[in-house]
Design a protein around this motif. Structure first.
Motif, mmCIF file in Angstrom:
data_model
loop_
_atom_site.group_PDB
_atom_site.id
_atom_site.type_symbol
_atom_site.label_atom_id
_atom_site.label_comp_id
_atom_site.label_asym_id
_atom_site.label_seq_id
_atom_site.Cartn_x
_atom_site.Cartn_y
_atom_site.Cartn_z
ATOM 1 N N THR A 1 0.833 -1.202 0.000
ATOM 2 C CA THR A 1 0.000 0.000 0.000
ATOM 3 C C THR A 1 0.869 1.253 0.000
ATOM 4 O OG1 THR A 1 -1.476 -1.241 1.429
ATOM 5 C CG2 THR A 1 -1.963 1.081 1.137
ATOM 6 N N CYS A 2 1.842 1.271 0.910
ATOM 7 C CA CYS A 2 2.667 2.470 1.048
ATOM 8 C C CYS A 2 3.441 2.742 -0.237
ATOM 9 C CB CYS A 2 3.631 2.314 2.217
ATOM 10 S SG CYS A 2 2.799 2.233 3.800
ATOM 11 N N ASP B 1 1.058 11.512 -10.260
ATOM 12 C CA ASP B 1 -0.100 12.369 -10.002
ATOM 13 C C ASP B 1 0.208 13.807 -10.384
ATOM 14 O OD1 ASP B 1 -2.683 12.757 -9.178
ATOM 15 O OD2 ASP B 1 -1.986 13.584 -7.267
ATOM 16 N N TRP C 1 1.712 9.227 -6.022
ATOM 17 C CA TRP C 1 1.682 10.671 -5.801
ATOM 18 C C TRP C 1 2.970 11.349 -6.227
ATOM 19 C CZ3 TRP C 1 -0.743 9.210 -0.668
ATOM 20 C CH2 TRP C 1 -2.131 9.308 -0.767
ATOM 21 N N VAL C 2 4.096 10.632 -6.031
ATOM 22 C CA VAL C 2 5.359 11.307 -6.282
ATOM 23 C C VAL C 2 5.638 11.403 -7.772
ATOM 24 C CG1 VAL C 2 7.852 11.096 -6.005
ATOM 25 C CG2 VAL C 2 6.353 10.766 -4.058
ATOM 26 N N TRP C 3 5.316 10.360 -8.532
ATOM 27 C CA TRP C 3 5.746 10.373 -9.924
ATOM 28 C C TRP C 3 4.639 10.513 -10.968
ATOM 29 C CZ3 TRP C 3 9.391 7.475 -6.910
ATOM 30 C CH2 TRP C 3 10.662 8.040 -6.953
ATOM 31 N N MET D 1 0.983 3.832 -3.184
ATOM 32 C CA MET D 1 0.417 5.170 -2.982
ATOM 33 C C MET D 1 1.490 6.243 -3.115
ATOM 34 S SD MET D 1 -2.734 4.698 -2.459
ATOM 35 C CE MET D 1 -3.769 5.643 -1.385
ATOM 36 N N ALA D 2 2.624 6.016 -2.448
ATOM 37 C CA ALA D 2 3.656 7.045 -2.462
ATOM 38 C C ALA D 2 4.189 7.245 -3.881
ATOM 39 C CB ALA D 2 4.786 6.677 -1.506
#
Lengths: 107, 638
Positions: free
Chosen positions: A95-96, A107, A103-105, A99-100
């Protein structure tokens, strides 16, 4: 381990009754075959790249199951806690990471 | 380095008056693998760092006592707030948590030690040397100054060119190693070493809390380990993980930090929940209300704790969908936490409540922690958080849950288990003075900070302008901080006076003990239980008391007890890592002396440190240490 716990000692012995080498040999051969398929897919050339990547991932997942189940004894009785902890760890880490990264690359 | 005890074989017939080498004095403390002594080491070391962190807090509050104060300059203030947060969380309260876990968990589950006594010692020494490394920064060119969260790019070399943040990354890396080792050790201990009859659902709540906390440590600490490695590489080896110019992303640090950081706050609070769940039933003379719901609430909190990290990042622009999702998951945590609050209240309801010092702290914990929880739900609302973010409202919130929750819980636990750890009861009257000064000081300090935040005072500012209505509230806050300091001093006086009294605490000093630790002498002998007890239900000792028995039924005949040998290897391993860390940190520096340059720039110091560590590991691997035995004759002779 510092304490002597006779009851659990004998339980462990029962759990790990020797089951002979046949199954482990089969699993070992199977692991080698999986590895060879993965190598061959890349080494042979001409295999579609996307197909090769998917094939590698499938081989890897199968390999993980074999290793965990047979060599790490997760298929045996009395390994529920390690399985719960591993699945929990995979779920949380997965999950981490997803999700991370999202968002980082992207979104 | 090799020990006399290492030559001892288990099959060798042993004479009474065993031949294991006994160390005395300082050497005894450095080489001990006994969980009870390691607990005391954790307590003193944690207490020392807690004191340093507390002094830092006092200095911060003196600076903020009036507008435009010049007591500290901005740089020192930044260093103080960074070190206050880092020290308190990683080096202050976590070791005290580990102190209580070490002192109590093996006793509560009827075990003779933890599963891996050697690792237990290694965990303590890595923590201590990590903490020392971090605090060395004060005298070696300036402490870290990028906040306890060390957000990039502020913590990158561009904005923090001094070595401050290197002390943060490498010090925390080493200390974190100890925490991870400790967590794994308690998982193994609780899974494998419970006394016969103690099923998982018969474990005391503190043992459950320790189990779940250790699981969170296992899953959360790798994230910060990776994050610190990446930041170290960015800073020392010119990598670009968080460097925009090199294609990196600074927000990645925030994700990694909070994927660890949010579970970390549950690592802090769950043990406090466990302590409160032990203290309240004991002093209410009632079993814990809703034991199984407490267990599942703890598990649920741990799970949800991993699914909420982005609520620290609402203002980074994750988008409305993500913010809404994380708002909801954060608010969900209030449900299991609320279950716990009501269970404690229902435990007290109808019980024969005695307000001893531990129970005062426990009773003070409930409303105080609930207030922190309520502001937590307020902060969980993303639109509102855009107003609260980085104001004193947040500061008030997390101090309510960490100080009003965890520290009150730790005080409850320390007063409750002090006789078990040291054989002496702390003074009840001084304990009550500690409670009242501390809790009044606490609310004075932090209650007003809610309003400071709502009125717009930002956190981490080193001063403020007059006539913004901040002046009086800041003065009140500082007065409160001093009152908390008085409470701490009364506690230290209590500890000092108690240490001068004879160690005469009985086995069950509170007389209503419910769990196994109260069935053995205070302090326990080094083997804890002469015979492993048979557990016949939840609150095993209470069950025997109610059946009219004076002692536990033994589960085994008296026999030789196998003990682990004392060893200095964990200490040496930690010294090695400490030297290697220091060497690596200064590997790119230019020194005035050519010898220093040679030693550091060629990684010779680092290699030397690693040599000590790996050499000690080699010693551990090559020379089997089978421990030693305490013979039945010796047990009977006592």
């Amino acid at each position: 381990m510092t304490t002597k716990q006779p009851s659990s000692d004998s339980a462990v012995k029962h759990r790990h009754r020797p089951e002979g080498p046949q199954r482990h040999i089969v699993v070992f051969v199977f692991s080698v075959v999986l590895t060879l398929i993965a190598f061959a897919a890349v080494a042979a050339g001409g295999v579609n790249a996307t197909f090769a990547i998917i094939l590698l991932l499938v081989m890897a997942v199968l390999q993980v199951f074999l290793q965990m189940g047979f060599w790490m004894h997760l298929k045996d009785k009395g390994h529920m806690l390690p399985i719960i902890f591993m699945l929990g760890g995979f779920f949380i880490a997965g999950t981490c990471i997803v999700m991370a990264l999202y968002w980082v690359w992207w979104d | 380095m090799a020990h006399a005890a290492q030559s001892l074989q288990p099959s060798q017939p042993l004479q009474p008056g065993h031949s294991a080498k006994r160390h005395t004095g300082l050497m005894d403390w450095i080489t001990t693998v006994d969980h009870k002594k390691i607990a005391i080491l954790y307590l003193w070391a944690g207490g020392l760092f807690f004191g340093i962190g507390g002094l830092e807090a006092i200095l911060i509050r003196i600076q903020l006592i009036k507008p435009m104060n010049t007591f500290l300059d901005a740089q020192t203030f930044n260093e103080l707030i960074t070190m206050h947060g880092t020290t308190m969380i990683f080096l202050g309260v976590m070791p005290v948590i580990f102190a209580l876990m070490n002192a109590v968990i093996p006793l509560q589950i009827g075990a003779r030690d933890v599963a891996f006594p050697f690792l237990n010692s290694l965990g303590f020494w890595t923590f201590l040397f990590g903490g020392l490394l971090l605090n060395l920064s004060w005298v070696m060119g300036g402490a870290p100054d990028a906040g306890w969260t060390a957000y990039t790019p502020l913590s990158s070399t561009g904005y923090s060119p001094s070595h401050g943040v290197d002390f943060y990354t490498i010090g925390l890396q080493i200390a974190g190693l100890g925490t991870l080792i400790g967590g794994i050790n308690f998982l193994a201990t609780i899974i494998t070493m419970r006394a016969p009859g103690m099923s998982f659902m018969r474990m005391p709540m503190f043992a459950w809390a320790t189990f779940i906390t250790s699981a969170i440590i296992l899953f959360a600490f790798p994230a910060v380990t990776v994050g610190l490695v990446l930041l170290t590489f960015d800073r020392i080896l010119d990598a670009n993980f968080f460097n925009v110019a090199g294609g990196g992303n600074p927000v990645l640090w925030q994700h990694i930090f909070w994927i660890f950081g949010h579970p970390e706050v549950y690592i802090l609070i769950l043990p406090a929940f466990g302590i409160i769940s032990e203290v309240i039933p004991t002093f209410s003379r009632k079993r814990l209300f809703g034991y199984s719901s407490m267990v599942f609430a703890t598990i649920l909190i741990a799970f949800l704790g991993f699914m909420v990290w982005a609520h620290h990042m609402f203002t980074t622009g994750l988008g409305p969908v993500a913010n809404a999702l994380f708002s909801v998951s954060t608010m969900l945590i209030a449900v299991p936490t609320g279950i716990k609050i009501f269970n404690w209240l229902f435990t007290m309801w109808g019980g024969q409540v005695r307000f001893t010092t531990p129970n005062l702290f426990a009773a003070g914990f409930i409303p105080t922690f609930t207030m922190g929880g309520v502001t937590g739900v307020m902060l969980a609302s993303a639109p509102a958080d855009f107003q609260f973010h980085d104001t004193y409202f947040v500061v008030a919130h997390f101090h309510y849950v960490i100080v009003g929750g965890l520290v009150l819980g730790l005080f409850a636990g320390l007063h409750y288990w002090w006789p078990k750890m040291f054989g002496r009861m702390l003074s009840e009257s001084l304990g009550k003075w500690t409670f009242w000064t501390f809790i009044i000081g606490f609310h004075l300090t932090f209650f007003v900070q809610h309003f400071l935040g709502l009125m717009g005072m930002q956190r981490r500012v080193f001063t403020y302008l007059p006539n913004q209505q901040f002046d009086t509230l800041n003065l009140v806050s500082t007065v409160g901080a001093f009152l908390m300091g008085v409470g701490m001093i009364i506690f230290l006086v209590n500890v000092f006076l108690t240490s001068r009294r004879p160690a005469d605490a009985p086995e069950d000093p509170w007389e209503d003990g419910r769990t196994l630790e109260w069935t053995i002498p205070s302090p326990p002998p080094e083997y804890n239980f002469k015979q492993t007890p048979l557990v016949r239900g939840l609150d095993a000792f209470w069950k025997e008391k109610m059946a009219g028995h004076k002692a536990m039924t033994p589960a085994e005949p008296i026999g030789p007890i196998h003990m682990p040998s004392a060893t200095i290897l964990p200490f040496l391993m930690s010294v090695g890592i400490f030297i290697a860390g220091l060497g690596f940190m200064f590997s790119r520096d230019e020194f005035s002396s050519s010898i220093m340059s040679f030693l550091f720039n060629n990684y010779i110091v680092t290699a030397l440190g690693l040599l000590i560590t790996f050499g000690s590991m080699l010693m551990r691997s090559l020379f089997d240490d089978h421990g030693w035995h305490i013979e039945p004759e010796e047990l009977e002779g006592r």
